[in-house]
Scaffold this motif. Structure first.
Motif, PDB file in Angstrom:
ATOM      1  N   THR A 132       5.177 -75.579  54.472  1.00  0.00           N
ATOM      2  CA  THR A 132       6.507 -75.624  55.103  1.00  0.00           C
ATOM      3  C   THR A 132       6.104 -75.578  56.708  1.00  0.00           C
ATOM      4  OG1 THR A 132       5.532 -72.798  55.569  1.00  0.00           O
ATOM      5  CG2 THR A 132       6.762 -73.621  53.689  1.00  0.00           C
ATOM      6  N   ALA A 133       7.068 -75.574  57.002  1.00  0.00           N
ATOM      7  CA  ALA A 133       7.729 -75.848  58.943  1.00  0.00           C
ATOM      8  C   ALA A 133       6.434 -74.721  59.503  1.00  0.00           C
ATOM      9  CB  ALA A 133       8.816 -75.477  59.297  1.00  0.00           C
ATOM     10  N   GLU A 134       6.026 -73.201  58.994  1.00  0.00           N
ATOM     11  CA  GLU A 134       5.325 -72.711  59.626  1.00  0.00           C
ATOM     12  C   GLU A 134       3.797 -72.810  59.712  1.00  0.00           C
ATOM     13  OE1 GLU A 134       9.471 -70.955  59.098  1.00  0.00           O
ATOM     14  OE2 GLU A 134       8.174 -71.554  57.725  1.00  0.00           O
ATOM     15  N   ALA A 135       4.013 -73.352  58.105  1.00  0.00           N
ATOM     16  CA  ALA A 135       2.299 -73.456  57.812  1.00  0.00           C
ATOM     17  C   ALA A 135       1.980 -75.443  58.646  1.00  0.00           C
ATOM     18  CB  ALA A 135       1.427 -73.592  55.858  1.00  0.00           C
ATOM     19  N   LYS A 136       3.032 -76.130  58.551  1.00  0.00           N
ATOM     20  CA  LYS A 136       2.543 -77.328  59.079  1.00  0.00           C
ATOM     21  C   LYS A 136       2.232 -77.537  60.663  1.00  0.00           C
ATOM     22  CE  LYS A 136       5.603 -79.845  56.140  1.00  0.00           C
ATOM     23  NZ  LYS A 136       6.895 -80.955  55.910  1.00  0.00           N
ATOM     24  N   PHE A 137       2.777 -76.226  61.165  1.00  0.00           N
ATOM     25  CA  PHE A 137       3.077 -75.856  62.876  1.00  0.00           C
ATOM     26  C   PHE A 137       1.041 -74.996  62.950  1.00  0.00           C
ATOM     27  CE2 PHE A 137       3.503 -73.919  66.736  1.00  0.00           C
ATOM     28  CZ  PHE A 137       3.567 -74.808  67.359  1.00  0.00           C
ATOM     29  N   ALA A 138       1.219 -73.712  61.704  1.00  0.00           N
ATOM     30  CA  ALA A 138       0.220 -74.050  62.102  1.00  0.00           C
ATOM     31  C   ALA A 138      -1.229 -74.714  62.034  1.00  0.00           C
ATOM     32  CB  ALA A 138       0.040 -72.835  60.626  1.00  0.00           C
ATOM     33  N   ARG A 139      -1.132 -75.256  61.055  1.00  0.00           N
ATOM     34  CA  ARG A 139      -1.850 -76.451  61.010  1.00  0.00           C
ATOM     35  C   ARG A 139      -2.406 -76.488  62.363  1.00  0.00           C
ATOM     36  NH1 ARG A 139      -6.377 -75.829  58.085  1.00  0.00           N
ATOM     37  NH2 ARG A 139      -5.729 -75.405  56.094  1.00  0.00           N
ATOM     38  N   THR A 140      -1.701 -77.334  62.601  1.00  0.00           N
ATOM     39  CA  THR A 140      -0.915 -77.899  64.510  1.00  0.00           C
ATOM     40  C   THR A 140      -2.069 -77.362  64.604  1.00  0.00           C
ATOM     41  OG1 THR A 140       0.833 -79.201  63.569  1.00  0.00           O
ATOM     42  CG2 THR A 140      -0.039 -79.185  66.400  1.00  0.00           C
ATOM     43  N   LEU A 198     -14.900 -91.144  66.651  1.00  0.00           N
ATOM     44  CA  LEU A 198     -13.394 -90.854  66.756  1.00  0.00           C
ATOM     45  C   LEU A 198     -12.559 -90.532  65.709  1.00  0.00           C
ATOM     46  CD1 LEU A 198     -10.875 -90.547  68.017  1.00  0.00           C
ATOM     47  CD2 LEU A 198     -11.322 -93.360  67.790  1.00  0.00           C
ATOM     48  N   SER A 199     -13.685 -91.488  64.199  1.00  0.00           N
ATOM     49  CA  SER A 199     -12.861 -91.630  63.066  1.00  0.00           C
ATOM     50  C   SER A 199     -12.954 -90.621  62.117  1.00  0.00           C
ATOM     51  CB  SER A 199     -13.532 -92.381  62.477  1.00  0.00           C
ATOM     52  OG  SER A 199     -14.596 -92.130  61.915  1.00  0.00           O
ATOM     53  N   GLN A 200     -13.906 -89.562  62.724  1.00  0.00           N
ATOM     54  CA  GLN A 200     -14.383 -88.216  62.089  1.00  0.00           C
ATOM     55  C   GLN A 200     -12.846 -87.036  62.336  1.00  0.00           C
ATOM     56  OE1 GLN A 200     -18.799 -87.869  62.949  1.00  0.00           O
ATOM     57  NE2 GLN A 200     -18.691 -86.638  60.619  1.00  0.00           N
ATOM     58  N   ILE A 201     -12.792 -86.777  63.612  1.00  0.00           N
ATOM     59  CA  ILE A 201     -11.614 -86.416  64.160  1.00  0.00           C
ATOM     60  C   ILE A 201     -10.222 -86.668  63.584  1.00  0.00           C
ATOM     61  CG2 ILE A 201     -11.017 -85.462  66.948  1.00  0.00           C
ATOM     62  CD1 ILE A 201     -13.248 -85.927  68.098  1.00  0.00           C
ATOM     63  N   LEU A 202     -10.012 -88.475  63.940  1.00  0.00           N
ATOM     64  CA  LEU A 202      -8.584 -88.896  63.210  1.00  0.00           C
ATOM     65  C   LEU A 202      -8.621 -87.812  62.397  1.00  0.00           C
ATOM     66  CD1 LEU A 202      -8.388 -91.955  64.840  1.00  0.00           C
ATOM     67  CD2 LEU A 202      -7.169 -89.898  65.511  1.00  0.00           C
ATOM     68  N   ASN A 203      -9.477 -88.223  61.349  1.00  0.00           N
ATOM     69  CA  ASN A 203      -9.320 -88.244  59.801  1.00  0.00           C
ATOM     70  C   ASN A 203      -8.663 -86.185  59.111  1.00  0.00           C
ATOM     71  OD1 ASN A 203      -9.894 -88.492  56.790  1.00  0.00           O
ATOM     72  ND2 ASN A 203     -10.942 -87.011  56.762  1.00  0.00           N
ATOM     73  N   ARG A 204      -9.620 -85.272  60.742  1.00  0.00           N
ATOM     74  CA  ARG A 204      -9.517 -83.814  60.284  1.00  0.00           C
ATOM     75  C   ARG A 204      -7.814 -83.841  60.949  1.00  0.00           C
ATOM     76  NH1 ARG A 204     -10.613 -78.963  59.208  1.00  0.00           N
ATOM     77  NH2 ARG A 204     -10.443 -77.681  61.220  1.00  0.00           N
ATOM     78  N   ASN A 205      -7.576 -85.025  61.753  1.00  0.00           N
ATOM     79  CA  ASN A 205      -5.843 -84.362  62.481  1.00  0.00           C
ATOM     80  C   ASN A 205      -4.842 -85.694  61.693  1.00  0.00           C
ATOM     81  OD1 ASN A 205      -6.507 -82.994  65.086  1.00  0.00           O
ATOM     82  ND2 ASN A 205      -8.081 -83.742  65.016  1.00  0.00           N
ATOM     83  N   LYS A 206      -5.172 -85.884  60.608  1.00  0.00           N
ATOM     84  CA  LYS A 206      -3.785 -86.761  59.865  1.00  0.00           C
ATOM     85  C   LYS A 206      -2.815 -85.930  59.545  1.00  0.00           C
ATOM     86  CE  LYS A 206      -6.807 -85.440  55.272  1.00  0.00           C
ATOM     87  NZ  LYS A 206      -6.669 -85.963  53.652  1.00  0.00           N
ATOM     88  N   ASN A 207      -2.916 -84.342  59.324  1.00  0.00           N
ATOM     89  CA  ASN A 207      -1.406 -83.654  59.412  1.00  0.00           C
ATOM     90  C   ASN A 207      -0.805 -83.215  60.311  1.00  0.00           C
ATOM     91  OD1 ASN A 207      -1.776 -84.249  56.866  1.00  0.00           O
ATOM     92  ND2 ASN A 207      -3.363 -82.901  56.147  1.00  0.00           N
ATOM     93  N   THR A 208      -1.755 -83.378  61.650  1.00  0.00           N
ATOM     94  CA  THR A 208      -1.742 -82.579  62.741  1.00  0.00           C
ATOM     95  C   THR A 208      -0.285 -82.728  63.357  1.00  0.00           C
ATOM     96  OG1 THR A 208      -3.434 -82.063  63.907  1.00  0.00           O
ATOM     97  CG2 THR A 208      -2.058 -81.983  64.994  1.00  0.00           C
ATOM     98  N   ALA A 209       0.028 -84.101  63.580  1.00  0.00           N
ATOM     99  CA  ALA A 209       1.545 -84.382  64.046  1.00  0.00           C
ATOM    100  C   ALA A 209       2.617 -83.705  62.983  1.00  0.00           C
ATOM    101  CB  ALA A 209       1.161 -85.759  63.669  1.00  0.00           C
ATOM    102  N   LYS A 210       2.549 -83.772  61.187  1.00  0.00           N
ATOM    103  CA  LYS A 210       3.480 -82.927  60.945  1.00  0.00           C
ATOM    104  C   LYS A 210       4.212 -81.560  61.434  1.00  0.00           C
ATOM    105  CE  LYS A 210       1.476 -85.448  56.405  1.00  0.00           C
ATOM    106  NZ  LYS A 210       1.441 -85.218  55.643  1.00  0.00           N
ATOM    107  N   GLY A 211       3.655 -81.263  62.448  1.00  0.00           N
ATOM    108  CA  GLY A 211       4.029 -80.082  62.413  1.00  0.00           C
ATOM    109  C   GLY A 211       4.154 -80.054  64.188  1.00  0.00           C
TER     110      GLY A 211
END
Length: 224
Positions: A153-161, A186-199
């Motif tokens: 959901t939009a709320e869950a995506k933003f919460a993950r962000t 850096l690759s670990q951080i980018l992988n951790r944040n792979k869904n951050t932009a979805k929120g």
């Protein structure tokens, strides 16, 4: 004249009314006791340490501080969500999303071994902790937790962000201390944040430009 032995006594209606009132009092007393039991159990979240330092680098934050900080950030930053969100629902989700760590413990973002059992540990914790509440509230809190975990959901995506950006912000403010100590790539951080932009694409871009990239340049995050 023979009396009707099956006839109710004169006080039976009043007795039944009293019984009903007593039953309601018992249910109400039991409900509020369950609610306070849960509230008191939540105090244990203050004892769950995380790996992120506070902005001054003096000590590491705990789960309760993490949840509170994200709730405030959501109040301020929700205008940057990709989709319109219910702010109160998102804050509620963030406030309860890590309570399972009371039983399961904190799993460090880059602890690959710990992640293997994380889901199993957290599901068992959710069952016990939300089970402390009255059934209706327990179901509501569990549904919020499940929604956060699903990230649909939009709320869950933003919460993950928020869950990803808050520690990045603190890490940057503390001079990349945790990243440097743990030897994070850096690759670990980018992988951790792979869904951050979805929120929020805006907040992810800001985080990358202001929190992550400067720490790669400073040598606090190892390049790949």
């Amino acid at each position: 004249m023979e009396s009707n032995r099956n006839a109710p006594s004169l006080g039976s209606s009043a007795d039944r009314a009293d019984d009903a009132k007593n039953a309601l009092r018992f249910i109400g007393a039991n409900r509020i006791q369950q609610q306070f039991d849960f509230c008191l159990e939540m105090d244990k979240e203050k004892n769950i340490g995380r790996q992120t330092y506070l902005s001054d680098g003096a000590r590491k934050e705990n789960d309760a501080e993490h949840a509170w900080h994200m709730a405030v950030m959501t109040l301020i930053l929700s205008e940057y969500a990709n989709e319109k969100i219910d702010v109160l629902k998102t804050i509620s989700m963030l406030l309860i999303h890590d309570v399972v760590e009371i039983d399961a413990g904190d799993t460090y973002a880059y602890d690959e071994e710990g992640k293997k059992t994380q889901r199993q540990r957290e599901l068992a914790a959710a069952e016990r902790l939300f089970g402390l509440l009255p059934p209706d509230q327990g179901a509501k809190m569990r549904a919020l937790w499940d929604e956060f975990e699903a990230e649909e959901t939009a709320e869950a995506k933003f919460a993950r962000t928020m869950d990803n950006i808050q520690p990045a912000m603190l890490n940057a403010a503390a001079g990349g201390k945790s990243w440097s100590e743990k030897g994070v790539h850096l690759s670990q951080i980018l992988n951790r944040n792979k869904n951050t932009a979805k929120g929020s694409e805006t907040l992810w871009n800001y985080s990358r430009e202001h929190f992550i990239e400067p720490n790669v340049e400073a040598g606090n995050i190892r390049p790949d």
